[in-house]
Write an enzyme that holds these catalytic residues in place. Structure first.
Site, PDB file in Angstrom:
ATOM      1  N   GLU A  83      -5.272  17.200   9.337  1.00 48.70           N
ATOM      2  CA  GLU A  83      -3.986  16.374   8.228  1.00 48.70           C
ATOM      3  C   GLU A  83      -2.627  17.103   7.696  1.00 48.70           C
ATOM      4  O   GLU A  83      -3.215  18.017   7.307  1.00 48.70           O
ATOM      5  CB  GLU A  83      -4.208  14.574   8.098  1.00 48.70           C
ATOM      6  CG  GLU A  83      -4.727  13.700   9.254  1.00 48.70           C
ATOM      7  CD  GLU A  83      -5.375  12.383   8.791  1.00 48.70           C
ATOM      8  OE1 GLU A  83      -4.846  11.449   9.588  1.00 48.70           O
ATOM      9  OE2 GLU A  83      -5.661  11.880   7.442  1.00 48.70           O
ATOM     10  N   ARG A  87       0.786  15.108  13.910  1.00 48.17           N
ATOM     11  CA  ARG A  87       1.656  14.800  13.297  1.00 48.17           C
ATOM     12  C   ARG A  87       1.369  15.766  12.436  1.00 48.17           C
ATOM     13  O   ARG A  87       1.698  16.404  11.952  1.00 48.17           O
ATOM     14  CB  ARG A  87       1.218  13.458  12.595  1.00 48.17           C
ATOM     15  CG  ARG A  87      -0.420  13.061  12.748  1.00 48.17           C
ATOM     16  CD  ARG A  87      -1.269  11.766  12.282  1.00 48.17           C
ATOM     17  NE  ARG A  87      -2.526  11.662  11.759  1.00 48.17           N
ATOM     18  CZ  ARG A  87      -3.522  11.413  12.596  1.00 48.17           C
ATOM     19  NH1 ARG A  87      -3.167  10.719  13.689  1.00 48.17           N
ATOM     20  NH2 ARG A  87      -4.322  11.378  11.887  1.00 48.17           N
ATOM     21  N   ASP A  88       3.094  14.799  11.727  1.00 45.55           N
ATOM     22  CA  ASP A  88       3.242  14.950  10.222  1.00 45.55           C
ATOM     23  C   ASP A  88       3.815  16.437   9.714  1.00 45.55           C
ATOM     24  O   ASP A  88       3.037  17.099   9.160  1.00 45.55           O
ATOM     25  CB  ASP A  88       1.757  15.260   9.077  1.00 45.55           C
ATOM     26  CG  ASP A  88       0.902  14.335   9.390  1.00 45.55           C
ATOM     27  OD1 ASP A  88       1.441  13.079   9.185  1.00 45.55           O
ATOM     28  OD2 ASP A  88       0.066  14.640   8.596  1.00 45.55           O
ATOM     29  N   ASP A 123       0.419   8.854   1.354  1.00 49.44           N
ATOM     30  CA  ASP A 123       0.744  10.594   2.026  1.00 49.44           C
ATOM     31  C   ASP A 123       2.099  10.200   0.988  1.00 49.44           C
ATOM     32  O   ASP A 123       2.720   9.999   1.695  1.00 49.44           O
ATOM     33  CB  ASP A 123       0.903  10.899   3.030  1.00 49.44           C
ATOM     34  CG  ASP A 123      -0.422  10.839   3.653  1.00 49.44           C
ATOM     35  OD1 ASP A 123      -1.526  10.257   3.527  1.00 49.44           O
ATOM     36  OD2 ASP A 123      -0.127  10.869   4.898  1.00 49.44           O
ATOM     37  N   GLN A 172       4.486   6.953   2.315  1.00 46.63           N
ATOM     38  CA  GLN A 172       4.239   6.142   3.065  1.00 46.63           C
ATOM     39  C   GLN A 172       3.420   4.716   2.460  1.00 46.63           C
ATOM     40  O   GLN A 172       2.877   4.557   1.806  1.00 46.63           O
ATOM     41  CB  GLN A 172       2.609   6.672   3.622  1.00 46.63           C
ATOM     42  CG  GLN A 172       2.444   7.894   4.593  1.00 46.63           C
ATOM     43  CD  GLN A 172       3.412   7.240   6.179  1.00 46.63           C
ATOM     44  OE1 GLN A 172       2.971   6.753   6.626  1.00 46.63           O
ATOM     45  NE2 GLN A 172       5.048   7.729   6.386  1.00 46.63           N
ATOM     46  N   SER A 182       4.037  10.227   8.362  1.00 41.18           N
ATOM     47  CA  SER A 182       4.177  11.724   7.280  1.00 41.18           C
ATOM     48  C   SER A 182       5.108  12.435   8.022  1.00 41.18           C
ATOM     49  O   SER A 182       5.327  12.499   9.097  1.00 41.18           O
ATOM     50  CB  SER A 182       3.232  12.023   7.325  1.00 41.18           C
ATOM     51  OG  SER A 182       2.495  10.798   5.900  1.00 41.18           O
ATOM     52  N   LEU A 215       0.796  -1.305  -0.004  1.00 39.45           N
ATOM     53  CA  LEU A 215       0.102  -0.228   0.461  1.00 39.45           C
ATOM     54  C   LEU A 215       1.144   1.527  -0.359  1.00 39.45           C
ATOM     55  O   LEU A 215       2.056   1.224   1.056  1.00 39.45           O
ATOM     56  CB  LEU A 215      -0.961   0.155   1.399  1.00 39.45           C
ATOM     57  CG  LEU A 215      -2.016   1.282   1.207  1.00 39.45           C
ATOM     58  CD1 LEU A 215      -3.860   0.739   1.604  1.00 39.45           C
ATOM     59  CD2 LEU A 215      -1.232   1.896   2.260  1.00 39.45           C
ATOM     60  N   LEU A 216       0.689   1.931  -1.151  1.00 43.79           N
ATOM     61  CA  LEU A 216       1.780   3.682  -0.931  1.00 43.79           C
ATOM     62  C   LEU A 216       0.403   4.864  -0.691  1.00 43.79           C
ATOM     63  O   LEU A 216      -1.110   4.135  -0.565  1.00 43.79           O
ATOM     64  CB  LEU A 216       1.372   3.581  -2.863  1.00 43.79           C
ATOM     65  CG  LEU A 216       1.791   5.130  -2.790  1.00 43.79           C
ATOM     66  CD1 LEU A 216       2.711   5.495  -3.910  1.00 43.79           C
ATOM     67  CD2 LEU A 216       0.323   6.034  -2.675  1.00 43.79           C
TER      68      LEU A 216
HETATM   69  C1  FRU Z   1      -3.518  10.737   6.111  1.00 46.59           C
HETATM   70  C2  FRU Z   1      -2.535  10.387   7.109  1.00 46.59           C
HETATM   71  C3  FRU Z   1      -1.642  10.557   8.567  1.00 46.59           C
HETATM   72  C4  FRU Z   1      -0.382  10.040   8.823  1.00 46.59           C
HETATM   73  C5  FRU Z   1      -0.374   8.861   7.486  1.00 46.59           C
HETATM   74  C6  FRU Z   1      -0.489   7.468   8.343  1.00 46.59           C
HETATM   75  O1  FRU Z   1      -3.097   9.664   5.299  1.00 46.59           O
HETATM   76  O2  FRU Z   1      -3.107   9.817   8.606  1.00 46.59           O
HETATM   77  O3  FRU Z   1      -1.421  12.148   9.219  1.00 46.59           O
HETATM   78  O4  FRU Z   1       1.101  10.469   9.125  1.00 46.59           O
HETATM   79  O5  FRU Z   1      -1.626   8.856   6.993  1.00 46.59           O
HETATM   80  O6  FRU Z   1      -0.202   6.326   7.541  1.00 46.59           O
END
Ligand code: FRU
Length: 506
Positions: free
Chosen positions: A227, A168-169, A49, A65, A109, A46-47
C-alpha cells in the site's frame, strides 16, 4: 459500549444537511483531553492516510483520508489542511467527496504534484457494485490557485488485468531525463503477492501507459499487498517507501500489524528496476505509524519531506473513539541521506513553538525545576550525553504506575506502554526496542497530549506512539540522565469547525 455501524451509516456521503449534526459531534471531539495542539487532527470522524502532500503557491498542502460521521472506516473523503511551515496548519475543509460511478464507495489515497498554476491530485476511486465487488480506478482531481478542486471526468487508468481488486494509491512524479510523468501504484497479483506497478505519460491528464511491474533487485517478497508506495529522489539517491502487509516480525523489527518501510538505492527506469543499497528498514520503530508519503518531488533538492498516518490499520483506538473521533497525522519529517543512511528530523518551525524552560539538569545537577514531577502535555524533552548509560524516563506516570517509559538498558533503547491505564493494541506487544548502531547519545521527545515522537541521535531513528492518559496519569520522572531539558510547546493548530471550504474564516 461502542456503537455498531451499519453499512448504510458507514457509506453516507457528506452533504450540507449534515452540518448541524457534525457541529455537535465536533463539540464533543474538541472537548476531548486527547486533542493535540501542534499536530494535524480531524474535525470529526476518522482520519487515515496522508494524501496529496505537496508545496504549492508558497504553502504546504496536506490532505488525509477522512470519514466525517464517526470514528470508523467508512466512505472515504479527502480533507485538506494547509500552512506555511509544516507546523502551523489551518483547516481548509473537505477536498474530495465520492460523487461518481468510479468512486461510489470512496476516494482512496493518492498524491499531490504541483505544476505551474495547478496542483494535481491523482487518487484511487473505489468502486463497488451492488454485490459489493470492488473495481479500482485511478482518477485525477486538480486544485487551482484559489483552492478550487475539480475532479476530471476522464480516468487516468482503469483496473489492470492480471491483478486482484487491490490496486491503489498512485504516487505521481516527473522525470526530467525523458520529460515524462510517472505514477507508481500498489497492487496485489493473482498469487496474492504485493507488487509495484509503474505507469508513464507525456501529460498528466491523459495518455497513461502501464510500463509493468517495478522490480526490486534481490527482493521479491513484500507480503500480500503493497500500500501507499512512494518513489522519491533525494540528492543522488532514490528512496522507495511503501507499506507492505504481511511481513513477519524479526527480533526487534517489524512488530506492528503492518509495516512502513524504505529502501535507499538507484532507479533503473529502462529495466524497471530499483537497485537497493541494502535491505529495507522500518521508517519508524515505534507502535503507530503507517502510509507515509513524501511531498511532491523536488520541493527541497537534497531532502524529502514526509508525513504519515499516526496509526495502524485494522485497529480501533478505543479511548479516542469514545470522544467521537479517531486518528492523527504525524509531525512532518525532513529526510536526508547522509553517509548512505536515512536521517529524519522534525521541521525547524517546531522549535519556534518552544516556550518556557520547565526543567534543566546540567552535569547531573538540577539547575531549574518548575515542573515538580508533573507531565507537561505539550512539551519537548531533550536528553544529551547519554552514551549508552542506563536511564529511565516515565511519562504520564502515577505514583504506582510507570506510565509510558523510555529507557536505556544494556545499550538498547526501549519504549514501553505496559504500565499505562488505557492499554493499546497489546496483541502486538507493549514494547519496542532499538539497538543503535553507533550507540545512544541524544533524544528529542515531542509530546502532544496523546502522542509521543522520539527522535534518536539527531534523526538516526524515530519511534512514534499514541498514548491516552487518564486524568491521574500526570506525572513525569527521570532517572540517570545528566543532561536534560524540558520545554513547554505552544499551540500551532486551531481546533475550528470547518467542514466545507466556505466555512473557513480568514
Ligand atoms: C492504507 C489504505 C490505502 C487506501 C486507503 C483507504 O491505509 O488501505 O491503501 O487507499 O487506506 O482508506
Amino acid at each position: 459500549m461502542m456503537k455498531e455501524w451499519t453499512r448504510e451509516e458507514r457509506y453516507r456521503e457528506l452533504t450540507r444537511d449534515a452540518l448541524g449534526e457534525l457541529q455537535q459531534l465536533h463539540e464533543t471531539v474538541s472537548a476531548s483531553p486527547y486533542r493535540c495542539t501542534y499536530h494535524v487532527q480531524t474535525v470529526t470522524g476518522l482520519l487515515g492516510d496522508t494524501n496529496g502532500f505537496s508545496y504549492f503557491k508558497d504553502r504546504w498542502h496536506l490532505f488525509f483520508q477522512w470519514f466525517p460521521y464517526g470514528p470508523v472506516h467508512g466512505l472515504k473523503h479527502w480533507y485538506h489542511v494547509s500552512g506555511p511551515d509544516l507546523i502551523r496548519w489551518e483547516n481548509e475543509g473537505v477536498a474530495l467527496i465520492p460523487d461518481r460511478y468510479e468512486d461510489n464507495k470512496g476516494d482512496f489515497s493518492g498524491s499531490g504534484f504541483a505544476c505551474g498554476d495547478k496542483l494535481y491530485l491523482p487518487f484511487t476511486g473505489n468502486h463497488r457494485d451492488e454485490d459489493w465487488t470492488r473495481t479500482p480506478y485511478q482518477l485525477l482531481a486538480v486544485m487551482d490557485e484559489d483552492g478550487n478542486i475539480t475532479k476530471q471526468d476522464k480516468i487516468l487508468y482503469g483496473p489492470v488485468e492480471g491483478y486482484t481488486e487491490h490496486q491503489r494509491d498512485p504516487k505521481l512524479f516527473y522525470r526530467k531525463e525523458d520529460d515524462s510523468y510517472y505514477f507508481l501504484l500498489g497492487a496485489q497479483d493473482m498469487n496474492k503477492k504485493g507488487k509495484f506497478l509503474l505507469f508513464r505519460s507525456k501529460q498528466i491528464e491523459e495518455g497513461w501507459e502501464l510500463l509493468g511491474e517495478l522490480k526490486v533487485r534481490g527482493y521479491d517478497d513484500f507480503g500480500f499487498m503493497v500500500e501507499c508506495p512512494d518513489l522519491e529522489r533525494v540528492g543522488d539517491d532514490w528512496l522507495l517507501l511503501f507499506s507492505p502487509q504481511g511481513v513477519e516480525p524479526q527480533e526487534d523489527e517489524f512488530r506492528n500489524i503492518y509495516q512502513n518501510v524504505y529502501f535507499i538505492g538507484q532507479m533503473d527506469f529502462d529495466n524497471l528496476e530499483f537497485i537497493p543499497n541494502g535491505p529495507y528498514k522500518e521508517l519508524d520503530r515505534g507502535f503507530d505509524f503507517y502510509a507515509a508519503q513524501c511531498a511532491g518531488q523536488d520541493v527541497m533538492p537534497d531532502a524529502a519531506v514526509m508525513c504519515a498516518w499516526f496509526g495502524v490499520s485494522d485497529y480501533v483506538y478505543e479511548p479516542q473513539v469514545e470522544h467521537g473521533y479517531s486518528g492523527l497525522q504525524t509531525m512532518a519529517r525532513v529526510m536526508t541521506i547522509e553517509d548512505g543512511k536515512l536521517m529524519q528530523r522534525p521541521p525547524k518551525a517546531v522549535y519556534g513553538l518552544k516556550d518556557e524552560l520547565l526543567l534543566r539538569i546540567h552535569e547531573g545537577k538540577t539547575e531549574k525545576d518548575i515542573l515538580n514531577g508533573r507531565m507537561e502535555p505539550a512539551c519537548l524533552i531533550r536528553a544529551d550525553n547519554i552514551d549508552d548509560r542506563p536511564f529511565e524516563m516515565c511519562l504520564f506516570c502515577t505514583e504506582d504506575q510507570k506510565g509510558f517509559t523510555v529507557s536505556c538498558r544494556n545499550g538498547k533503547l526501549t519504549v514501553e506502554r505496559e504500565e499505562v491505564i488505557n492499554k493499546l493494541n497489546t496483541a502486538y506487544g507493549t514494547d519496542r526496542s532499538v539497538r543503535c548502531e553507533n550507540g545512544l547519545h541524544s533524544l528529542e521527545i515531542f509530546v502532544d497530549h496523546s502522542c509521543i515522537e522520539i527522535f534518536v541521535n539527531d534523526g538516526e531513528y524515530v519511534l512514534s506512539a499514541r498514548v491516552f492518559p487518564c486524568a491521574n496519569e500526570n506525572g513525569f520522572r527521570a532517572e540517570g540522565l545528566d543532561e536534560l531539558a524540558v520545554y513547554r510547546l505552544n499551540a500551532s493548530v486551531k481546533d475550528d469547525f470547518v467542514i466545507f471550504p466556505d466555512q473557513k474564516q480568514e
